[in-house]
Design a protein around this motif. Structure first.
Motif, PDB file in Angstrom:
ATOM      1  N   ALA A  32       0.832  -1.208   0.000  1.00 47.86           N
ATOM      2  CA  ALA A  32       0.000   0.000   0.000  1.00 47.86           C
ATOM      3  C   ALA A  32       0.864   1.255   0.000  1.00 47.86           C
ATOM      4  N   GLY A  33       1.931   1.266   0.803  1.00 40.39           N
ATOM      5  CA  GLY A  33       2.775   2.453   0.913  1.00 40.39           C
ATOM      6  C   GLY A  33       3.499   2.789  -0.377  1.00 40.39           C
ATOM      7  N   VAL A  34       4.100   1.805  -1.013  1.00 41.20           N
ATOM      8  CA  VAL A  34       4.840   2.060  -2.253  1.00 41.20           C
ATOM      9  C   VAL A  34       3.889   2.491  -3.362  1.00 41.20           C
ATOM     10  N   ASN A  35       2.717   1.859  -3.447  1.00 42.10           N
ATOM     11  CA  ASN A  35       1.747   2.241  -4.484  1.00 42.10           C
ATOM     12  C   ASN A  35       1.106   3.603  -4.204  1.00 42.10           C
ATOM     13  N   TYR A  36       1.049   3.973  -2.941  1.00 41.55           N
ATOM     14  CA  TYR A  36       0.463   5.272  -2.574  1.00 41.55           C
ATOM     15  C   TYR A  36       1.377   6.437  -2.929  1.00 41.55           C
ATOM     16  N   LEU A  37       2.677   6.212  -2.836  1.00 37.85           N
ATOM     17  CA  LEU A  37       3.652   7.296  -2.960  1.00 37.85           C
ATOM     18  C   LEU A  37       3.510   8.118  -4.238  1.00 37.85           C
ATOM     19  N   PRO A  38       3.396   7.514  -5.429  1.00 40.26           N
ATOM     20  CA  PRO A  38       3.288   8.347  -6.642  1.00 40.26           C
ATOM     21  C   PRO A  38       2.072   9.256  -6.635  1.00 40.26           C
ATOM     22  N   TYR A  39       0.963   8.795  -6.073  1.00 41.16           N
ATOM     23  CA  TYR A  39      -0.253   9.612  -6.047  1.00 41.16           C
ATOM     24  C   TYR A  39      -0.143  10.720  -5.005  1.00 41.16           C
ATOM     25  N   TRP A  40       0.551  10.446  -3.928  1.00 44.21           N
ATOM     26  CA  TRP A  40       0.779  11.460  -2.903  1.00 44.21           C
ATOM     27  C   TRP A  40       1.618  12.609  -3.457  1.00 44.21           C
TER      28      TRP A  40
END
Length: 466
Positions: free
Chosen positions: A309-317
């Motif tokens: 979840a964290g790695v996939n969230y990073l680009p959108y953040w």
């Protein structure tokens, strides 16, 4: 309402049967959002394109206003099939039903995976309930007629099956995961491959499954996954347009107008994300502040989910143009984390169930009363605008250039109203006589304003204006 509160209060006892009953109530609430409000946001895009594709006999290439569109057509295909069954006049219902079914399917996927990975029957229903009661899923993006719920379902299926394939060393799961991954791509975007790739690499790292991941059966299956977009772009008549459009869309999301855009995204987006994960996300924060026991903190599956979840969230953040609904593919992973975090502590579990039950009650209030009332009072009346434009134009040549949400919604209503005449398209460059549904404030040379509406203007040109 008081009766409903009493019934739900009895159902908040923490047992599997009540979890499934609450899940069913949450799923049933989507039935009341299928047709009680008009187009919301850019919902009309996919129904409108589906009707144009069907009318003109297009199969592989979506079209909008007669122009090739750069998204793949899987969602359009499903909308078309369902609309043909229930009638094109109900194409918004068809599009919302597909979204709602995909959301319910995602919840069931989360529950199935939780039971498979943790071997606990109670966690199956609880994890499914946590997913379907996440704020954004239950109240908004889980039922709107965007492609995101269907995209999220296929992405989640690919991610979870890829995870299981590495953990259980089962090549068959890779094959099913790649099929789901290909469906995700054909639904919306290339980012499906990123969600999936991050998942299998994180799981391989956590489980030391590199040898299996890079075995020759895995290579063959995953090469087939990469072949799908290449073949698609080659087969579709507008494949080049689609490829450029999908890549450009990703690049555009990463770009802001200045430093303030990036700072705003950095500080505000996490707060928006937390708001969409209520109520269970709030219960987890409460449990952390109260320092309740966290027996699964060292659970390797929970750590794996956190990394995915964290790695996939990073680009959108970090992308100023990204939106909350783009996170839907990782909602299932987050729901697994939330469910596993709180299920072992009785007090926290009871509190979570009560808040989820309250959210379901609120959803029914929202679906049956609040949202229709808000739409009636504060949104442009799409049907009224469409009827008024048809009365003014009276069969004269009518075109459209407005691709904002009001323009698309009005056009979708007009397309159905003028059947069996062709759907509206962009005006020709040499138009000398006709009407155009345009953006407010846009009056090209040679045109005059026939009518002004909230969100659209009706322009005219030539002797027809007299």
């Amino acid at each position: 309402m008081l009766v409903a509160l009493r019934v739900l209060n009895r159902m908040t006892t923490t047992n599997t049967r009540n979890y499934w009953l609450l899940f069913a109530l949450a799923a049933a609430s989507f039935a009341f959002t299928l047709s009680n409000v008009q187009y919301t946001g850019e919902e009309a895009v996919y129904p409108l394109m589906s009707y144009e594709m069907w009318y003109h006999g297009h199969i592989l290439t979506p079209v909008m206003y007669g122009q090739d569109y750069w998204r793949p057509p899987l969602d359009n295909w499903l909308i078309t099939v369902l609309s043909m069954l229930i009638g094109w006049s109900h194409m918004l219902v068809a599009a919302r039903l597909i979204a709602a079914l995909a959301t319910v399917g995602s919840g069931l996927l989360v529950g199935w995976f939780a039971g498979r990975i943790w071997k606990e029957k109670g966690l199956v229903a609880f994890a499914a309930l946590v997913y379907i009661t996440l704020g954004d899923v239950l109240f908004y993006d889980g039922w709107l007629a965007y492609s995101d719920p269907l995209f999220a379902f296929f992405c989640l299926a690919a991610m979870l099956l890829g995870w299981l394939a590495v953990v259980e060393r089962r090549v068959a799961f890779f094959a099913i995961a790649v099929l789901a991954l290909s469906c995700a791509f054909l639904t919306k975007a290339l980012t499906a491959y990123v969600f999936y790739g991050v998942t299998v690499f994180v799981v391989a790292y956590q489980t030391r499954g590199w040898r299996f991941l890079f075995s020759w059966p895995s290579w063959v299956i995953h090469l087939m996954a990469l072949v799908v977009p290449i073949l698609w772009y080659a087969m579709a008549s507008a494949g080049g347009t689609m490829a450029h459009g999908m890549f450009d869309d990703i690049i555009d999301k990463l770009q802001g107008q200045g430093v303030l855009d990036y700072l705003h995204q950095f500080f505000v987006f996490p707060l928006q994300t937390l708001a969409q994960l209520l109520p269970v996300g709030g219960v987890v924060i409460y449990a952390v502040l109260r320092r309740y026991p966290r027996s699964r903190m060292k659970d390797p599956q929970l750590r794996t989910a956190l990394w995915i979840a964290g790695v996939n969230y990073l680009p959108y953040w970090l992308s100023p143009q990204s939106g909350i609904r783009y996170l839907m593919p990782i909602y299932g992973i987050v729901a697994l984390m939330l469910a596993a975090w709180i299920i072992d502590t009785e007090e926290t579990r009871r509190l979570a169930v009560k808040w989820m039950a309250a959210a379901i009650i609120l959803k029914y209030v929202f679906a049956l009363w609040a949202f229709p009332l808000y739409t009636e009072r504060f949104r442009p009346h799409i049907g009224t605008i469409a009827r008024d434009i048809l009365m003014q134009t009276r069969g004269a040549p009518l075109y459209v250039t407005n691709a904002a949400w009001v323009g698309i919604s009005v056009t979708a209503d007009i397309d159905l109203a003028i059947r069996p005449h062709p759907p509206l398209v962009m005006p020709p460059s040499n138009l000398t006589n006709g009407f155009v549904i345009s953006y407010p404030g846009e009056v090209p040379q040679g045109y005059t304003v026939a009518s002004r509406y909230h969100g659209v203007w009706l322009l005219c040109r030539g002797t027809i204006c007299e």
